[in-house]
Motif scaffolding. Structure first.
Motif, PDB file in Angstrom:
ATOM      1  N   ASP A 113       0.810  -1.222   0.000  1.00 49.62           N
ATOM      2  CA  ASP A 113       0.000   0.000   0.000  1.00 49.62           C
ATOM      3  C   ASP A 113       0.841   1.269   0.000  1.00 49.62           C
ATOM      4  N   THR A 114       2.038   1.207   0.575  1.00 49.05           N
ATOM      5  CA  THR A 114       2.878   2.400   0.684  1.00 49.05           C
ATOM      6  C   THR A 114       3.807   2.571  -0.510  1.00 49.05           C
ATOM      7  N   GLY A 115       3.813   1.623  -1.449  1.00 53.75           N
ATOM      8  CA  GLY A 115       4.704   1.685  -2.593  1.00 53.75           C
ATOM      9  C   GLY A 115       6.009   0.955  -2.376  1.00 53.75           C
ATOM     10  N   ARG A 116       6.158   0.257  -1.241  1.00 55.05           N
ATOM     11  CA  ARG A 116       7.382  -0.508  -0.985  1.00 55.05           C
ATOM     12  C   ARG A 116       7.392  -1.754  -1.856  1.00 55.05           C
ATOM     13  N   ARG A 117       8.531  -2.011  -2.479  1.00 55.06           N
ATOM     14  CA  ARG A 117       8.631  -3.177  -3.354  1.00 55.06           C
ATOM     15  C   ARG A 117       8.689  -4.453  -2.532  1.00 55.06           C
ATOM     16  N   LEU A 118       7.795  -5.398  -2.887  1.00 62.53           N
ATOM     17  CA  LEU A 118       7.755  -6.687  -2.211  1.00 62.53           C
ATOM     18  C   LEU A 118       8.468  -7.772  -2.994  1.00 62.53           C
ATOM     19  N   GLY A 119       8.585  -7.587  -4.286  1.00 59.82           N
ATOM     20  CA  GLY A 119       9.243  -8.603  -5.097  1.00 59.82           C
ATOM     21  C   GLY A 119       9.264  -8.194  -6.549  1.00 59.82           C
ATOM     22  N   ARG A 120      10.173  -8.815  -7.295  1.00 60.25           N
ATOM     23  CA  ARG A 120      10.295  -8.554  -8.725  1.00 60.25           C
ATOM     24  C   ARG A 120      10.843  -9.821  -9.384  1.00 60.25           C
ATOM     25  N   ALA A 121      10.313 -10.161 -10.560  1.00 59.92           N
ATOM     26  CA  ALA A 121      10.770 -11.386 -11.221  1.00 59.92           C
ATOM     27  C   ALA A 121      10.408 -11.332 -12.691  1.00 59.92           C
ATOM     28  N   ARG A 122      11.099 -12.134 -13.485  1.00 56.14           N
ATOM     29  CA  ARG A 122      10.738 -12.379 -14.885  1.00 56.14           C
ATOM     30  C   ARG A 122      10.194 -13.802 -14.957  1.00 56.14           C
ATOM     31  N   LEU A 123       8.922 -13.939 -15.329  1.00 60.28           N
ATOM     32  CA  LEU A 123       8.250 -15.227 -15.324  1.00 60.28           C
ATOM     33  C   LEU A 123       8.004 -15.702 -16.747  1.00 60.28           C
ATOM     34  N   PRO A 124       8.141 -16.995 -16.997  1.00 61.53           N
ATOM     35  CA  PRO A 124       7.856 -17.510 -18.342  1.00 61.53           C
ATOM     36  C   PRO A 124       6.358 -17.527 -18.614  1.00 61.53           C
ATOM     37  N   GLU A 125       5.989 -17.396 -19.873  1.00 60.08           N
ATOM     38  CA  GLU A 125       4.587 -17.514 -20.269  1.00 60.08           C
ATOM     39  C   GLU A 125       4.116 -18.953 -20.051  1.00 60.08           C
ATOM     40  N   GLY A 126       2.885 -19.103 -19.568  1.00 64.45           N
ATOM     41  CA  GLY A 126       2.342 -20.446 -19.419  1.00 64.45           C
ATOM     42  C   GLY A 126       2.108 -20.823 -17.970  1.00 64.45           C
ATOM     43  N   MET A 127       1.850 -22.117 -17.772  1.00 68.56           N
ATOM     44  CA  MET A 127       1.489 -22.622 -16.461  1.00 68.56           C
ATOM     45  C   MET A 127       2.590 -22.395 -15.424  1.00 68.56           C
ATOM     46  N   GLY A 128       3.856 -22.623 -15.831  1.00 68.75           N
ATOM     47  CA  GLY A 128       4.955 -22.448 -14.883  1.00 68.75           C
ATOM     48  C   GLY A 128       5.051 -21.030 -14.367  1.00 68.75           C
ATOM     49  N   GLY A 129       4.914 -20.049 -15.251  1.00 69.79           N
ATOM     50  CA  GLY A 129       4.982 -18.663 -14.840  1.00 69.79           C
ATOM     51  C   GLY A 129       3.820 -18.271 -13.945  1.00 69.79           C
ATOM     52  N   MET A 130       2.613 -18.742 -14.282  1.00 74.11           N
ATOM     53  CA  MET A 130       1.458 -18.408 -13.455  1.00 74.11           C
ATOM     54  C   MET A 130       1.576 -19.039 -12.065  1.00 74.11           C
ATOM     55  N   THR A 131       2.084 -20.272 -11.983  1.00 72.49           N
ATOM     56  CA  THR A 131       2.281 -20.920 -10.686  1.00 72.49           C
ATOM     57  C   THR A 131       3.261 -20.132  -9.828  1.00 72.49           C
ATOM     58  N   ARG A 132       4.354 -19.684 -10.448  1.00 71.39           N
ATOM     59  CA  ARG A 132       5.347 -18.899  -9.707  1.00 71.39           C
ATOM     60  C   ARG A 132       4.772 -17.581  -9.228  1.00 71.39           C
ATOM     61  N   LEU A 133       3.911 -16.940 -10.021  1.00 72.33           N
ATOM     62  CA  LEU A 133       3.274 -15.687  -9.598  1.00 72.33           C
ATOM     63  C   LEU A 133       2.379 -15.927  -8.390  1.00 72.33           C
ATOM     64  N   HIS A 134       1.600 -17.013  -8.417  1.00 71.67           N
ATOM     65  CA  HIS A 134       0.755 -17.336  -7.260  1.00 71.67           C
ATOM     66  C   HIS A 134       1.614 -17.543  -6.013  1.00 71.67           C
ATOM     67  N   GLU A 135       2.758 -18.207  -6.160  1.00 66.68           N
ATOM     68  CA  GLU A 135       3.633 -18.455  -5.010  1.00 66.68           C
ATOM     69  C   GLU A 135       4.198 -17.148  -4.462  1.00 66.68           C
ATOM     70  N   MET A 136       4.577 -16.232  -5.356  1.00 62.30           N
ATOM     71  CA  MET A 136       5.092 -14.939  -4.904  1.00 62.30           C
ATOM     72  C   MET A 136       4.033 -14.167  -4.130  1.00 62.30           C
ATOM     73  N   LEU A 137       2.789 -14.206  -4.613  1.00 63.78           N
ATOM     74  CA  LEU A 137       1.718 -13.484  -3.932  1.00 63.78           C
ATOM     75  C   LEU A 137       1.362 -14.137  -2.606  1.00 63.78           C
ATOM     76  N   ALA A 138       1.410 -15.471  -2.555  1.00 65.52           N
ATOM     77  CA  ALA A 138       1.050 -16.182  -1.328  1.00 65.52           C
ATOM     78  C   ALA A 138       1.977 -15.822  -0.176  1.00 65.52           C
ATOM     79  N   GLU A 139       3.218 -15.428  -0.478  1.00 71.24           N
ATOM     80  CA  GLU A 139       4.163 -15.051   0.562  1.00 71.24           C
ATOM     81  C   GLU A 139       3.738 -13.783   1.306  1.00 71.24           C
ATOM     82  N   HIS A 140       2.852 -12.991   0.681  1.00 66.82           N
ATOM     83  CA  HIS A 140       2.455 -11.708   1.280  1.00 66.82           C
ATOM     84  C   HIS A 140       0.973 -11.664   1.629  1.00 66.82           C
ATOM     85  N   LEU A 141       0.277 -12.784   1.549  1.00 66.51           N
ATOM     86  CA  LEU A 141      -1.132 -12.857   1.908  1.00 66.51           C
ATOM     87  C   LEU A 141      -1.306 -13.774   3.107  1.00 66.51           C
TER      88      LEU A 141
END
Length: 411
Positions: free
Chosen positions: A21-49
């Motif tokens: 909410d304050t603009g602090r960076r929580l993470g940054r990554a380059r993800l591949p297109e497809g199932m693998g990239g979407m799975t990794r995005l979910h994992e990154m978000l789960a770390e902060h929820l």
């Protein structure tokens, strides 16, 4: 806590950045297109929820827990984001480019930098942008068919214009023959006639019986008279190009003719599928009740507007999306009202055609158009204003779930 995601997409990868909410960076990554990239995005978000970000009644992610900004509104990646319960905003690339200048005026650009800009847009200014519409899968499929059909119609016009230009430059008698036979250049029998004629020499030897057979195949009236007029036009004396140039032009014209015949052959099949899909939609009756909207044009308008009942707050927002409402540019004492050219061009084209068709189907629409023309408003400007009224009427019908009524619409 809300997590804001900027997603700069490419064909093979996605650069993503996560902010709080304050603009602090929580993470940054380059993800591949497809199932693998979407799975990794979910994992990154789960770390902060945590559990507070899950709706206890539905077990799904709470609304607004994850907000994503991306420069597209279609494709399997966007569909997966929406299915996961994320709030997705499709940011216009032009808006993102202008916003980038807020962070840097040097002109520097990079994919990770664009991901940061998109995350900042949805963090600070998402109220000024439109989230991806919650249209049904049925209307999304209808949109794909409608857009393909519309693209083929545009391609037909484009290739017909190219064919006309080629004929004008080496075989103008062919255009005179088409006009003499009261045919249109893109008609199948006119194209078959041109294919049989080839160039000026072959066309002069074309018999009246062969011309008549082509016309009979398309069930034309006054076949004999038309065939005679066409033959006379083809045999009339005319200026000629050198033989080598005529031969080259004949190849170009033949290519355009075959492309046109291929496009024309595909249109009926697409129209059949489009009509079937449109007929099954619950809003079809409301759309076809509007004056000037048939099955094909109604399907195009429905597909572009979508069927999300919460997408348009009022008639004004629907008109803005259609591009029929004007824009005002005011500075000091100068105020100018202009047509809105930043719009959904496919929808704008469909509404313009709808307004033209309504002139012969609605006395109220005709009277409104005539009033505008009496005030020296141009033809296309009058159709645009009429289309603006028709879109408002359609919005009212959809809101109240009632069909069109001429008296109510133009009281």
């Amino acid at each position: 806590m809300t997590v804001f995601v900027g997603d700069d997409w490419a064909e093979e990868h996605h650069d993503v950045e996560l902010l709080d909410d304050t603009g602090r960076r929580l993470g940054r990554a380059r993800l591949p297109e497809g199932m693998g990239g979407m799975t990794r995005l979910h994992e990154m978000l789960a770390e902060h929820l945590d559990d507070t970000d899950v709706d206890s009644e539905t077990g799904m992610l709470a609304a607004g827990a994850v907000v994503v900004g991306i420069e597209t509104d279609r494709g399997p990646w966007v569909a997966a984001l929406v299915a996961a319960g994320y709030e997705v905003f499709a940011i216009n690339p032009l808006s993102a480019a202008r916003y980038r200048e807020r962070h840097s005026t040097s002109g520097a650009k990079s994919d990770p930098g664009d991901a940061h800009v998109l995350a900042e847009i949805v963090r600070l200014d998402r109220a000024h942008h439109r989230p991806v519409a919650g249209d049904s899968a049925q209307v999304e499929g209808l949109k794909m068919i409608a857009r393909t059909h519309q693209s083929l119609v545009w391609d037909r016009t484009r290739h017909a214009q190219r064919l006309r230009q080629a004929l004008r430059e080496y075989f103008p008698a062919a255009l005179d023959a088409i006009a003499a036979g009261r045919l249109e250049l893109a008609d199948p029998d006119a194209l078959e006639l041109l294919e049989r004629a080839g160039g000026p020499d072959r066309a002069a030897r074309l018999s009246r019986s062969k011309i008549a057979a082509i016309l009979k195949k398309s069930r034309r009236r006054d076949v004999d008279a038309r065939a005679e007029q066409i033959q006379t036009a083809l045999r009339a004396p005319a200026l000629r190009q050198p033989p080598a140039l005529e031969s080259a032009y004949a190849v170009v014209a033949g290519t355009q003719i075959r492309l046109l015949l291929g496009i024309i052959a595909q249109l009926p099949a697409l129209e059949e599928v489009l009509g079937e899909g449109f007929g099954r939609h619950p809003d079809a009756e409301i759309y076809t009740s509007q004056p000037g909207l048939g099955v094909i044009l109604g399907a195009r308008v429905l597909a572009e507007f979508g069927d999300d009942p919460h997408r348009y707050r009022d008639a004004k927002s629907r008109k803005n999306y259609a591009g029929t409402s004007p824009i005002t540019r005011a500075s000091g004492r100068r105020t100018v009202v202009l047509a809105r050219y930043a719009r959904n061009k496919r929808l704008g084209d469909a509404v313009h055609q709808w307004a033209f068709c309504a002139l012969t189907n609605s006395p109220g629409a005709r009277a409104y158009y005539d009033e505008l023309r009496s005030r020296k408003v141009g033809h296309h400007a009058a159709l645009r204003q009429l289309g603006n009224r028709l879109v408002g009427i359609l919005h009212g019908c959809l809101k109240t779930r009632t069909t069109y009524n001429e008296t109510t619409a133009w009281a």
